[in-house]
Design an enzyme around this catalytic site. Sequence first.
Site, PDB file in Angstrom:
ATOM      1  N   HIS A  34       0.847  -1.204   0.000  1.00 27.05           N
ATOM      2  CA  HIS A  34       0.000   0.000   0.000  1.00 27.05           C
ATOM      3  C   HIS A  34       0.880   1.250   0.000  1.00 27.05           C
ATOM      4  O   HIS A  34       0.617   2.209  -0.727  1.00 27.05           O
ATOM      5  CB  HIS A  34      -0.879   0.053   1.263  1.00 27.05           C
ATOM      6  CG  HIS A  34      -1.908  -1.035   1.376  1.00 27.05           C
ATOM      7  ND1 HIS A  34      -2.060  -1.809   2.510  1.00 27.05           N
ATOM      8  CD2 HIS A  34      -2.859  -1.466   0.504  1.00 27.05           C
ATOM      9  CE1 HIS A  34      -3.054  -2.661   2.338  1.00 27.05           C
ATOM     10  NE2 HIS A  34      -3.549  -2.482   1.122  1.00 27.05           N
TER      11      HIS A  34
ATOM     12  N   LYS B  15     -16.123  -8.159   6.734  1.00 24.75           N
ATOM     13  CA  LYS B  15     -15.090  -8.968   7.389  1.00 24.75           C
ATOM     14  C   LYS B  15     -14.881  -8.415   8.796  1.00 24.75           C
ATOM     15  O   LYS B  15     -14.962  -7.211   9.000  1.00 24.75           O
ATOM     16  CB  LYS B  15     -13.767  -8.865   6.638  1.00 24.75           C
ATOM     17  CG  LYS B  15     -13.854  -8.987   5.136  1.00 24.75           C
ATOM     18  CD  LYS B  15     -12.543  -8.529   4.498  1.00 24.75           C
ATOM     19  CE  LYS B  15     -12.721  -8.058   3.075  1.00 24.75           C
ATOM     20  NZ  LYS B  15     -11.599  -7.326   2.535  1.00 24.75           N
TER      21      LYS B  15
ATOM     22  N   ARG C 152      -1.736  -6.276  -8.213  1.00 23.30           N
ATOM     23  CA  ARG C 152      -0.437  -6.932  -7.983  1.00 23.30           C
ATOM     24  C   ARG C 152      -0.158  -8.009  -9.008  1.00 23.30           C
ATOM     25  O   ARG C 152       0.968  -8.216  -9.437  1.00 23.30           O
ATOM     26  CB  ARG C 152      -0.418  -7.574  -6.579  1.00 23.30           C
ATOM     27  CG  ARG C 152      -0.423  -6.587  -5.450  1.00 23.30           C
ATOM     28  CD  ARG C 152      -0.853  -7.241  -4.177  1.00 23.30           C
ATOM     29  NE  ARG C 152      -2.227  -7.754  -4.306  1.00 23.30           N
ATOM     30  CZ  ARG C 152      -2.960  -8.200  -3.318  1.00 23.30           C
ATOM     31  NH1 ARG C 152      -2.451  -8.249  -2.109  1.00 23.30           N
ATOM     32  NH2 ARG C 152      -4.192  -8.625  -3.508  1.00 23.30           N
TER      33      ARG C 152
ATOM     34  N   SER D 150      -2.656  -7.775   3.012  1.00 24.74           N
ATOM     35  CA  SER D 150      -2.968  -7.613   4.442  1.00 24.74           C
ATOM     36  C   SER D 150      -3.357  -8.960   5.051  1.00 24.74           C
ATOM     37  O   SER D 150      -2.997  -9.273   6.181  1.00 24.74           O
ATOM     38  CB  SER D 150      -4.120  -6.623   4.633  1.00 24.74           C
ATOM     39  OG  SER D 150      -3.744  -5.347   4.205  1.00 24.74           O
TER      40      SER D 150
HETATM   41  O1  PNS Z   1      -8.944  -3.413   0.486  1.00 25.00           O
HETATM   42  P1  PNS Z   1     -10.207  -4.019  -0.026  1.00 25.00           P
HETATM   43  O2  PNS Z   1     -10.910  -4.781   1.070  1.00 25.00           O
HETATM   44  O3  PNS Z   1      -9.993  -4.844  -1.260  1.00 25.00           O
HETATM   45  O4  PNS Z   1     -11.175  -2.785  -0.448  1.00 25.00           O
HETATM   46  C1  PNS Z   1     -12.457  -3.011  -0.959  1.00 25.00           C
HETATM   47  C2  PNS Z   1     -13.270  -1.703  -0.989  1.00 25.00           C
HETATM   48  C3  PNS Z   1     -13.324  -1.055   0.383  1.00 25.00           C
HETATM   49  C4  PNS Z   1     -12.632  -0.727  -1.961  1.00 25.00           C
HETATM   50  C5  PNS Z   1     -14.700  -2.072  -1.488  1.00 25.00           C
HETATM   51  O5  PNS Z   1     -15.209  -3.130  -0.723  1.00 25.00           O
HETATM   52  C6  PNS Z   1     -15.670  -0.907  -1.432  1.00 25.00           C
HETATM   53  O6  PNS Z   1     -15.579   0.035  -2.180  1.00 25.00           O
HETATM   54  N1  PNS Z   1     -16.661  -0.987  -0.497  1.00 25.00           N
HETATM   55  C7  PNS Z   1     -17.644   0.072  -0.306  1.00 25.00           C
HETATM   56  C8  PNS Z   1     -19.030  -0.388  -0.708  1.00 25.00           C
HETATM   57  C9  PNS Z   1     -19.259  -0.204  -2.196  1.00 25.00           C
HETATM   58  O7  PNS Z   1     -19.200   0.881  -2.733  1.00 25.00           O
HETATM   59  N2  PNS Z   1     -19.544  -1.338  -2.898  1.00 25.00           N
HETATM   60  C10 PNS Z   1     -19.827  -1.329  -4.319  1.00 25.00           C
HETATM   61  C11 PNS Z   1     -18.578  -1.355  -5.186  1.00 25.00           C
HETATM   62  S1  PNS Z   1     -17.651  -2.830  -5.030  1.00 25.00           S
END
Ligand code: PNS
Length: 165
Positions: free
Chosen positions: A19, A43, A92, A130
């Site tokens: 990150h 989670k 990645r 992570s």
């Molecule tokens: O680090 P991560 O867990 O891969 O991040 C995922 C994240 C937070 C970017 C994604 O889950 C998110 O945008 N959640 C907010 C809810 C949302 O907008 N969902 C619709 C699009 S996936």
Amino acid sequence: MNPVLAIYPGSFDPVTNGHMDLIERAAKLFKHLVVAVLRNTEKAPLFTLTERLEMLREVASAFPNVEVDSFDGLLTEYARRRQAKVLLRGIRAVSDYEYELQMAMINRKLEPELETVFMVPAVSFSFISSRLVREIARLGGPVEGLVPPSVEHRLRARLQTSGKQ
Ligand code: PNS
């Protein structure tokens, strides 16, 4: 919408050197970068939102144009409130691509003016996640070089207090 404001969203549980590599690269590209931590994730996180924000703020303080914030609900709604034009995500390996593409397409459907920009970390960070960092730490392995030193200390402290080591 502001073309120089980019949002880098994620769970950051915890922030890794992968990150950080992306933050460093993106801070050079965008005038203002907001690292946005999802508040309510399905989670169960190892670190609370407050802890994740603290760790990110510690390590991002070296970059004057990087802000750390949190958001709840739809990412596109948060981006609209912040008037951001760019969503930044890291890729990645090919295995990340399918999920990231799906997310980018859904976000485009929800907010057509918002562009998802993918960046790749240095190859030396391409294997870090992570989830793996949490697993290695939980099993008592070394996380040196995978996360910033302040995060390493917090991981050790967290797993000692929860008796998982
Ligand atoms: O680090 P991560 O867990 O891969 O991040 C995922 C994240 C937070 C970017 C994604 O889950 C998110 O945008 N959640 C907010 C809810 C949302 O907008 N969902 C619709 C699009 S996936």
